[in-house]
Design an enzyme around this catalytic site. Structure first.
Site, PDB file in Angstrom:
ATOM      1  N   GLY B  17       0.859  -1.184   0.000  1.00  0.00           N
ATOM      2  CA  GLY B  17       0.000   0.000   0.000  1.00  0.00           C
ATOM      3  C   GLY B  17       0.888   1.224   0.000  1.00  0.00           C
ATOM      4  N   ILE B  96       6.656  -5.224  10.414  1.00  0.00           N
ATOM      5  CA  ILE B  96       6.770  -3.794  10.726  1.00  0.00           C
ATOM      6  C   ILE B  96       5.452  -3.270  11.314  1.00  0.00           C
ATOM      7  CG2 ILE B  96       7.307  -1.514   9.758  1.00  0.00           C
ATOM      8  CD1 ILE B  96       9.598  -3.552   9.467  1.00  0.00           C
ATOM      9  N   GLU B  98       2.251  -1.962  13.109  1.00  0.00           N
ATOM     10  CA  GLU B  98       2.053  -1.570  14.506  1.00  0.00           C
ATOM     11  C   GLU B  98       0.584  -1.737  14.874  1.00  0.00           C
ATOM     12  OE1 GLU B  98       3.127   2.475  15.361  1.00  0.00           O
ATOM     13  OE2 GLU B  98       2.476   2.314  17.447  1.00  0.00           O
ATOM     14  N   TYR B 160      17.758   4.984  15.440  1.00  0.00           N
ATOM     15  CA  TYR B 160      18.343   6.019  14.567  1.00  0.00           C
ATOM     16  C   TYR B 160      19.234   6.940  15.393  1.00  0.00           C
ATOM     17  CZ  TYR B 160      13.903   4.728  12.248  1.00  0.00           C
ATOM     18  OH  TYR B 160      12.819   4.068  11.750  1.00  0.00           O
ATOM     19  N   GLU B 210      13.717   0.008  27.298  1.00  0.00           N
ATOM     20  CA  GLU B 210      12.645   0.913  27.707  1.00  0.00           C
ATOM     21  C   GLU B 210      12.066   0.399  29.009  1.00  0.00           C
ATOM     22  OE1 GLU B 210       9.603   0.958  24.714  1.00  0.00           O
ATOM     23  OE2 GLU B 210      10.863   1.957  23.248  1.00  0.00           O
ATOM     24  N   HIS B 248       4.340   2.989  23.022  1.00  0.00           N
ATOM     25  CA  HIS B 248       4.533   1.561  22.786  1.00  0.00           C
ATOM     26  C   HIS B 248       3.657   0.765  23.740  1.00  0.00           C
ATOM     27  CE1 HIS B 248       8.844   1.957  20.940  1.00  0.00           C
ATOM     28  NE2 HIS B 248       7.881   2.090  20.039  1.00  0.00           N
TER      29      HIS B 248
END
Lengths: 393, 290
Positions: B17, B96, B98, B160, B210, B248
């Site tokens: 998509g 990937i 979510e 990143y 985290e 998250h």
């Protein structure tokens, strides 16, 4: 998503988990009628999405319909402040009128998904009616845990094992095991993230019954539970969190902070909150604008931050991967002009189209201090805070 | 040698998509060997005039010999896509997407464990191997540099961040693996640490955790017993209040073990170089490697 106690009990009943007879009321007259119908003593319980209702005056025992009406009138239309709400409290629009129960013993039962085990886990304790965190801290040996299985679910043996650990009387063992099995079905079939019965009660006549009930539904699974999605009560949520939710932004209001944070990515957003602390001020919010936010969503994010009266300075930290820095910058400039916001900003912008994003911000005439990266943002923020009136509040 | 993704990667992309197509372009642009595209009703067509489309993963694997799959389908269909990729025999399945329901992942993880496939994710940025120009997922290819530091993280943007800091102090990356921010995920810190320990391209490891769960504690235990390479670690979310989900799904403090301070304490005891914020990872790694 949180739901109210009366809604949770409706679900429990549908799955064969016994709860006290009760009716929900929106007016004192309805509360009276419910009390008359139930007969005898009733408990009037404020319906809010917060624990600690009892100590806050949100749960009262009424010995007759007159008292039920009076207590309902005292709760309905007020803001209930508990240790779990902010100082402004949450509105009471409904009360649950439930028949009073003769309690012989109070127990605890809950189900959550344990991410580390990767399965739902039933947690049981003989110490009911108190906060389970306190039990976990002081008497962890009184917590009994049984993991479900992806294929088996919770087998009947496991349910019997938990009932035995709860030390319920022999006559109530079967009913307790059945209740535990049914509760597990509630959890799985409704995609819950939490089901908590505190207390689970053994009555003087030997029945087992869920006296209180808390159910949290998993937001990500609501698409396949349209009926449950409609139980959402927006009034119980923080106004800014609600606005953010509608704009598809992950936002959490944090009490007492004055640095508004706008970040892409949940991890970076948390790290950005952390550095504000080292710069000498508390973060006012968690905000993840997401990967593919367009200008409109950025504008709404900025407006939400400046609507927060606690915010005195804004920290923008962007590491654009999917997101584009120029789009974010333009969204910020648009929203700042529209809202006439004069708040100072510290901006770190890297990744896709970051140069263009910085140019847009520099030429906007807004009060912006540029920072090179995460560590640099902490330093620039510290300098700006030092120059502001009020210092550390 | 490389970690999970490398010169032998033959990639299949499922779900083309808007986001999936954009990312597939970035992966090809970077140099990844993308051999198949899977999307309903596009049989006979080609993605960017080169990569053939198929309706099913099974056909795509039979025709192209793909060994790695990446999933961009909407969350509601992601669990099913994982099953399809596992059944087609892909060695590595990277999700990937979510927002996959947690109770779907309860079943999916059990299913994947009894297969020969490895799942990374869901809700993750994927993997990148700079030396062979192979990337599976969404880590921006223009920020990485080939080198000898392995990076593993629950968060995409903090991956990143760590990469940028390493590059700034002159350190490149061997492989980078984003394991994802969901409470139930296929490949854990411990799994990736074991791979980095074995990887002859990796001299040192960055691990970014985290709040929430006990995965960092399990990683600390593993590091103490099995990892001889230096590890620099940071935990995000020190200022997060208990009981509130920080974006998250897995980032929620539900007990003492979920606290950043507790994770840092256990990691320090295990001999890990713990920095107080992800902001100081690059500088610390530089110091550790001398």
């Amino acid at each position: 998503m949180n739901i109210h106690e009366y809604q949770a009990k409706d679900i429990l009943q549908r799955f064969g988990v016994p709860v006290p007879r009760g009716e929900v009321a929106s007016t004192p007259a309805e509360a009276r009628a419910a009390a008359e119908k139930l007969g005898g003593q009733v408990v009037v319980k404020a319906q809010v999405h917060a624990g600690g209702r009892g100590k806050a005056g949100g749960v009262k025992l009424a010995s007759n319909p007159d008292e039920a009406e009076k207590y309902a009138a005292g709760m309905l239309g007020t803001q209930l402040v508990t240790h779990q709400t902010g100082p402004q409290g949450v509105p009471v629009r409904k009360v649950l009128i439930a028949e009073a129960t003769d309690i012989a013993d109070e127990l605890y039962l809950s189900i959550i998904v344990d991410g580390d085990l990767g399965v739902p886990v039933v947690i049981a304790s003989t110490e009911g009616g108190v906060e389970i965190e306190v039990v976990a801290e002081k008497t962890p040996e009184k917590l009994f845990r049984v993991a479900g299985d992806p294929l088996l679910g919770l087998s009947p043996y496991h349910a019997r094992d938990i009932a035995a650990a709860l030390k319920v009387p022999a006559s109530a063992q079967r009913a307790t095991a059945a209740l535990i099995s049914n509760l597990y079905r509630v959890f799985v079939e409704n995609d819950c993230s939490l089901v908590e019965i505190n207390p689970l009660v053994i009555t003087k006549s030997g029945d087992v019954i869920a006296l209180d009930a808390k159910i949290n539904l998993e937001d990500d699974a609501l698409f396949r539970h349209k009926d449950l999605a409609s139980l959402h009560d927006p009034e119980q949520e923080d106004e800014l969190e609600l606005r953010a939710h509608e704009a598809d932004l992950a936002y959490v209001k944090l009490d007492g902070g004055r640095v508004g944070c706008m970040v892409n990515g949940a991890g970076l957003a948390m790290a950005t909150m952390d550095i504000t602390k080292w710069a000498g001020a508390d973060p006012a919010n968690f905000l993840d604008i997401g990967g593919s936010a367009d200008e409109k969503r950025i504008e709404e994010a900025f407006k939400i931050i400046v609507s927060d009266k606690d915010v005195e300075i804004i920290l923008v930290n962007l590491f654009a991967g999917i997101a584009r820095a120029d789009v974010v910058a333009q969204g910020i400039v648009n929203a700042a002009k529209e809202t006439d916001a004069k708040l100072p900003m510290v901006v770190a912008m890297r990744g896709t189209n970051a140069d263009e994003g910085r140019r847009i911000l520099n030429e906007s005439g807004l009060d912006i201090s540029a920072a090179p990266d995460l560590a640099g943002a902490a330093e620039v923020l510290r300098d700006r805070l030092a120059g502001m009136k009020g210092g550390s509040r | 040698m490389s970690v999970l993704v490398g010169p032998n990667t033959k990639l299949l992309v499922q779900g083309l998509g808007r986001d999936g197509s954009f990312q597939a372009s970035r992966m090809r642009e970077y140099g990844t060997n993308m051999v198949a595209a899977v999307h309903p009703n596009r049989d006979g067509q080609k993605f960017e005039d080169v990569v053939p489309y198929f309706s099913t993963v099974k056909e795509a694997v039979a025709e192209t010999g793909a060994n790695t799959g990446v999933i961009f389908v909407p969350a509601a269909f992601a669990a099913d896509a994982i099953v399809e990729q596992v059944d087609a025999g892909l060695e590595l399945v990277v999700c990937i997407s979510e927002g996959v329901p947690v109770q779907d992942m309860v079943k999916i993880n059990a299913y994947v464990k009894q297969s020969n496939s490895r799942l990374v994710g869901p809700n993750c940025p994927g993997l990148i191997h700079p030396a062979s120009k192979a990337k599976v997922g969404i880590i921006p290819g223009n920020i990485v540099k080939p080198g000898r530091v392995g990076v593993v993280s629950r968060s995409g943007t903090l991956t990143y961040e760590a990469i940028a800091q390493l590059v700034q102090v002159g350190l490149g990356q061997s492989s980078c693996v984003g394991i994802g921010g969901d409470p139930i995920h296929g490949t854990t810190f411990t799994d990736v640490l074991a791979l980095f320990q074995e990887d002859d391209e990796t001299d040192a490891i960055v691990m970014i955790g985290e709040i929430g769960g006990i995965r960092e504690q399990l990683a600390a235990e593993f590091i103490h017993e099995h990892v001889t390479k230096p590890v620099v670690s940071a935990i995000a979310g020190q200022t997060a209040p208990p009981g509130k989900r920080m974006g998250h799904a897995g980032a929620i403090i539900t007990g003492k073990a979920g606290l950043a301070s507790e994770k840092n304490r256990v990691l320090t005891e295990a001999g890990v170089h713990v920095v107080e914020s992800p902001a100081y990872i690059g500088a610390k790694m530089k110091e550790v490697l001398g």
